[in-house]
Design a protein around this motif. Structure first.
Motif: not given
Length: 389
Positions: A142-168
């Motif tokens: 997720a580059p530039m949300v809001h730094w160039p290195e940002v990434m987000m992580t989806y845990e598939q079994s429990e359907k959890v979206f770790f959204s970094a700074d988004a939705f904070g």
């Protein structure tokens, strides 16, 4: 209070209730949450660390949940110091632990910290997965949300979206308050410039079956997720969230404020349901920026000053330019005693912004509002009402 997502995904974050200014500029009356999570499986994984101010308490939380186990991985979704500030302390405690990030993550990490990463990194790309046992992490850049290195992580079994700074949002995780108010102020002041990258993120999120959004700030979101996603859609496309007129006033002796108040009176009399007047010299700039983005129309009312515009208004327009303000209809009121210059200066500051329509008439007042100024104000009120149709 229990903020755990499940028996296997545990909350280990830190609430900083003594912080007064987040990023040394944003007022946070209730403090700030730095969220961090622990996934317990065959392999143990930490999702981000916290600001250095919370290192001691965060490590206590971590050790309690580990219950003698050793973490195998720490996922570094965002390198900003409020999330990586405890990383070195963590690595000293668990030297065999692997750091999971993308190529830009490790570039920035070595810029912030003097650290030997030899043999300690797992570099992931878009869509890559990491199995912990029954849990599988999938990574989305997720580059530039809001730094160039940002990434987000989806845990598939429990359907959890770790959204970094988004939705904070601003505030601690246990602060009882309306989510949208502080999330809106947070979004437009921190992420606001990066609408296009947020739109790319939204497209990726739309393809996932998400049950929980776990951001790095603010509460964990697990109900009515469409509400939060819809707001992000509105915000990231620079559309107005609320019908109404926001009047930002930069008044020196109160005369410009009196004209703005008269405009408010006229608008309400003509049926405008929502008018917000803000005396910007005396209010939190982040709140003012939030209101400017929230409403579909805006009026800038300012005194002339040193052949330009009174500096609080110049400051506001600079902030709006930095944050990508666009797609709005704007009315102007200037006040000047001998050589009115505010309107020309405000117009010049607005011109580089995208899709800004300046409404006519531009109201010009000499020193203080008088009876002969009322037709100008009435005409501007009519233009603002018409602009909503």
């Amino acid at each position: 209070m229990d903020y755990n997502i499940s028996d296997t995904i545990r909350y280990i974050g830190y609430n900083d209730k003594e912080l007064d200014l987040f990023e040394s500029q944003y007022e946070v009356p209730s403090g700030m949450a730095y969220n961090s999570y622990l996934i317990l499986d065959e392999k143990v994984c930490i999702m981000d660390t916290v600001d250095h101010r919370g290192t001691v308490g965060w490590i206590e939380n971590l050790k309690k949940e580990l219950d003698g186990r050793t973490p195998d991985f720490v996922v570094v979704q965002h390198m900003e110091p409020d999330h990586s500030g405890s990383l070195l302390a963590l690595m000293e405690l668990y030297p065999k632990m692997q750091l999971v990030g993308n190529a830009k993550t490790f570039q920035l990490l070595q810029q912030f910290y003097t650290i030997d990463l030899e043999g300690k990194t797992v570099t992931v790309k878009e869509g890559d997965t990491l199995s912990l046992g029954s849990h599988t992490l999938q990574f989305f850049l997720a580059p530039m949300v809001h730094w160039p290195e940002v990434m987000m992580t989806y845990e598939q079994s429990e359907k959890v979206f770790f959204s970094a700074d988004a939705f904070g949002k601003f505030g601690t995780i246990d602060t009882e308050e309306d989510w949208a108010c502080e999330a809106r102020r947070y979004y437009f002041n921190i992420v606001g410039k990066y609408g296009a990258p947020v739109q790319m993120l939204m497209k990726k999120a739309a393809a996932l079956d998400i049950a929980v959004i776990a951001p790095l700030h603010g509460p964990i979101l697990s109900e009515n997720l469409s509400y939060y996603l819809d707001l992000y859609q509105t915000w990231s496309t620079y559309q107005a969230e609320s019908k109404g007129v926001f009047i930002a006033v930069a008044s020196i002796h109160g005369n410009t404020l009196a004209a703005a108040k008269k405009l408010e009176e006229l608008l309400l009399a003509k049926g405008e349901e929502r008018v917000v007047v803000s005396e910007i010299s005396r209010e939190d700039m982040a709140e003012i920026v939030e209101d400017a983005f929230r409403h579909d129309r805006m009026v800038l009312a300012a005194a002339s000053y040193d052949a330009g515009v009174f500096l609080p208004m110049h400051d506001l327009l600079t902030h709006l330019s930095y944050k990508g303000f666009q797609n709005r209809k704007v009315g102007l009121i200037e006040n000047g005693s001998w050589a009115p210059s505010a309107a020309k200066t405000m117009r010049g500051l607005l011109e580089p912004m995208k899709n800004i329509e300046i409404l006519e008439p531009v109201v010009s007042i000499r020193s203080s509002m008088k009876e002969e100024d009322l037709p100008q104000l009435e005409a501007l009120a009519d233009a603002l009402i018409a602009a909503a149709e």
